[in-house]
Design an enzyme around this catalytic site. Structure first.
Site, PDB file in Angstrom:
ATOM      1  N   ARG A  46      -3.144   6.669   3.444  1.00 49.68           N
ATOM      2  CA  ARG A  46      -3.382   5.332   2.896  1.00 49.68           C
ATOM      3  C   ARG A  46      -4.069   4.431   3.917  1.00 49.68           C
ATOM      4  NH1 ARG A  46       2.220   3.366   0.474  1.00 49.68           N
ATOM      5  NH2 ARG A  46       1.578   1.519   1.607  1.00 49.68           N
TER       6      ARG A  46
ATOM      7  N   LYS B  11      12.018   4.806   0.640  1.00 48.57           N
ATOM      8  CA  LYS B  11      12.538   4.407  -0.674  1.00 48.57           C
ATOM      9  C   LYS B  11      11.689   4.951  -1.816  1.00 48.57           C
ATOM     10  CE  LYS B  11      10.771  -0.361  -0.332  1.00 48.57           C
ATOM     11  NZ  LYS B  11       9.486   0.094   0.208  1.00 48.57           N
TER      12      LYS B  11
ATOM     13  N   ARG C 232       2.608  10.259   7.278  1.00 48.44           N
ATOM     14  CA  ARG C 232       2.662  10.156   5.825  1.00 48.44           C
ATOM     15  C   ARG C 232       1.334  10.582   5.185  1.00 48.44           C
ATOM     16  NH1 ARG C 232       5.424   5.093   2.945  1.00 48.44           N
ATOM     17  NH2 ARG C 232       3.702   3.792   3.625  1.00 48.44           N
TER      18      ARG C 232
ATOM     19  N   ARG D 258      10.074  -8.610  -3.065  1.00 46.84           N
ATOM     20  CA  ARG D 258       9.825  -8.505  -1.635  1.00 46.84           C
ATOM     21  C   ARG D 258      10.019  -9.846  -0.932  1.00 46.84           C
ATOM     22  NH1 ARG D 258       6.628  -3.729  -1.402  1.00 46.84           N
ATOM     23  NH2 ARG D 258       5.863  -3.178   0.649  1.00 46.84           N
TER      24      ARG D 258
ATOM     25  N   ARG E  21       2.943  -4.977   8.862  1.00 45.14           N
ATOM     26  CA  ARG E  21       3.790  -4.826   7.668  1.00 45.14           C
ATOM     27  C   ARG E  21       5.268  -4.944   8.032  1.00 45.14           C
ATOM     28  NH1 ARG E  21       1.565   0.631   5.829  1.00 45.14           N
ATOM     29  NH2 ARG E  21       3.222   0.646   4.282  1.00 45.14           N
TER      30      ARG E  21
HETATM   31  P1  ADP Z   1       5.332   0.203   1.703  1.00 42.51           P
HETATM   32  O1  ADP Z   1       6.711   0.076   1.091  1.00 42.51           O
HETATM   33  O2  ADP Z   1       5.142   1.466   2.441  1.00 42.51           O
HETATM   34  O3  ADP Z   1       4.925  -1.014   2.466  1.00 42.51           O
HETATM   35  P2  ADP Z   1       4.079  -0.291  -0.874  1.00 42.51           P
HETATM   36  O4  ADP Z   1       3.307   0.753  -1.567  1.00 42.51           O
HETATM   37  O5  ADP Z   1       5.379  -0.723  -1.443  1.00 42.51           O
HETATM   38  O6  ADP Z   1       4.255   0.299   0.580  1.00 42.51           O
HETATM   39  O7  ADP Z   1       3.184  -1.619  -0.689  1.00 42.51           O
HETATM   40  C1  ADP Z   1       1.882  -1.572  -0.188  1.00 42.51           C
HETATM   41  C2  ADP Z   1       1.284  -2.963  -0.166  1.00 42.51           C
HETATM   42  O8  ADP Z   1       1.213  -3.489  -1.494  1.00 42.51           O
HETATM   43  C3  ADP Z   1       2.085  -4.022   0.589  1.00 42.51           C
HETATM   44  O9  ADP Z   1       1.826  -4.010   1.976  1.00 42.51           O
HETATM   45  C4  ADP Z   1       1.614  -5.313  -0.086  1.00 42.51           C
HETATM   46  O10 ADP Z   1       0.336  -5.700   0.349  1.00 42.51           O
HETATM   47  C5  ADP Z   1       1.474  -4.888  -1.529  1.00 42.51           C
HETATM   48  N1  ADP Z   1       2.724  -5.138  -2.299  1.00 42.51           N
HETATM   49  C6  ADP Z   1       3.533  -4.209  -2.859  1.00 42.51           C
HETATM   50  N2  ADP Z   1       4.582  -4.780  -3.493  1.00 42.51           N
HETATM   51  C7  ADP Z   1       4.441  -6.116  -3.324  1.00 42.51           C
HETATM   52  C8  ADP Z   1       5.192  -7.266  -3.728  1.00 42.51           C
HETATM   53  N3  ADP Z   1       6.331  -7.155  -4.416  1.00 42.51           N
HETATM   54  N4  ADP Z   1       4.725  -8.495  -3.372  1.00 42.51           N
HETATM   55  C9  ADP Z   1       3.596  -8.639  -2.671  1.00 42.51           C
HETATM   56  N5  ADP Z   1       2.851  -7.609  -2.248  1.00 42.51           N
HETATM   57  C10 ADP Z   1       3.251  -6.348  -2.563  1.00 42.51           C
END
Ligand code: ADP
Ligand code: ZN
Length: 210
Positions: free
Chosen positions: A158, A14, A125, A90, A169
């Site tokens: 990452r 996404k 990635r 989320r 995750r």
């Molecule tokens: P991915 O979609 O690959 O998991 P993201 O970059 O969206 O990666 O998120 C990385 C981390 O950031 C998540 O595992 C979480 O710890 C935190 N995070 C991101 N967005 C949120 C959110 N809306 N609420 C809580 N934690 C978040």
């Protein structure tokens, strides 16, 4: 302004879709909650210090913390833009926060990818720490190995992209985030695309659906 929410598992692509569409259309603004949080961690802000441990272990950061950042971004949006909201909400509580901002949601697009594909995706990635561009060693390689096409910085893996954390995750995704599929379906906002078509076709399918 209005909002298009991107829903999908970690590694569903996404972020890649949102970045691609935003690069091609100045009216589309990519807002990645993960990038906002990684930015705060890198800058060593209070929010970043709080977020770091949750992120490294593959857990969600506390709702308050990310909600504050997203509300600020929404409040600062100007003019005729569509925000591609990537990674927020989320969970249902965050979806309710988003609703309360009053910002109109045009659609919610689920980028559908089977769990089996996710592990491979994330294993390959690579990310640009400077401009946040995303790559994949096979599916979306940079022109020069290990170097960002856009800004020349050295690509990194990452911290949370290791196999154990990825498993956690995915568990969190199914437990916390997947209920949003029904939540938005009930509101008549949900669209779905097959996220297993390669970056170009995924982006095209998303644009047609959103
Ligand atoms: P991915 O979609 O690959 O998991 P993201 O970059 O969206 O990666 O998120 C990385 C981390 O950031 C998540 O595992 C979480 O710890 C935190 N995070 C991101 N967005 C949120 C959110 N809306 N609420 C809580 N934690 C978040
Ligand atoms: Zn870069």
């Amino acid at each position: 302004m209005d909002i298009v929410v991107l829903l999908g598992a970690p590694g569903s692509g996404k972020g890649t879709i949102a970045a691609k569409l935003a690069a091609a259309d100045p009216k589309l603004k990519h807002v990645s909650s993960g990038d906002l949080l990684r930015g705060a961690v890198a800058a060593g802000t209070e929010a970043g210090l709080q977020a770091k441990g949750y992120m490294e272990s593959g857990n969600l950061v506390p709702n308050e913390l990310i909600a504050t950042m997203i509300k600020d971004v929404i409040a600062s949006a100007e003019g005729d833009v569509t925000m591609l909201l990537d990674g927020f909400p989320r969970n249902v509580a965050q979806a309710e926060v988003l609703e309360k901002t009053g910002a109109p949601i045009r659609s919610v697009v689920l980028v559908d990818v089977p769990d089996e594909v996710i592990a491979d995706r994330i294993a390959g990635r690579r990310t640009c720490p400077k401009c946040k561009a995303g790559y994949h060693v096979k599916a979306l390689p940079p022109k020069v190995e290990g170097i960002c096409d856009a800004c020349g910085a050295e690509l990194v893996i990452r911290k949370d992209d290791n196999p154990e954390t990825v498993k956690d995750r995915l568990v969190v995704y199914h437990r916390e985030t997947e209920p949003l599929v029904e939540f938005y379906e009930a509101k008549g906002l949900l669209k779905r695309i097959d996220g297993n078509q390669g970056p170009e076709k995924n982006a095209a399918a998303f644009k047609a659906a959103m």
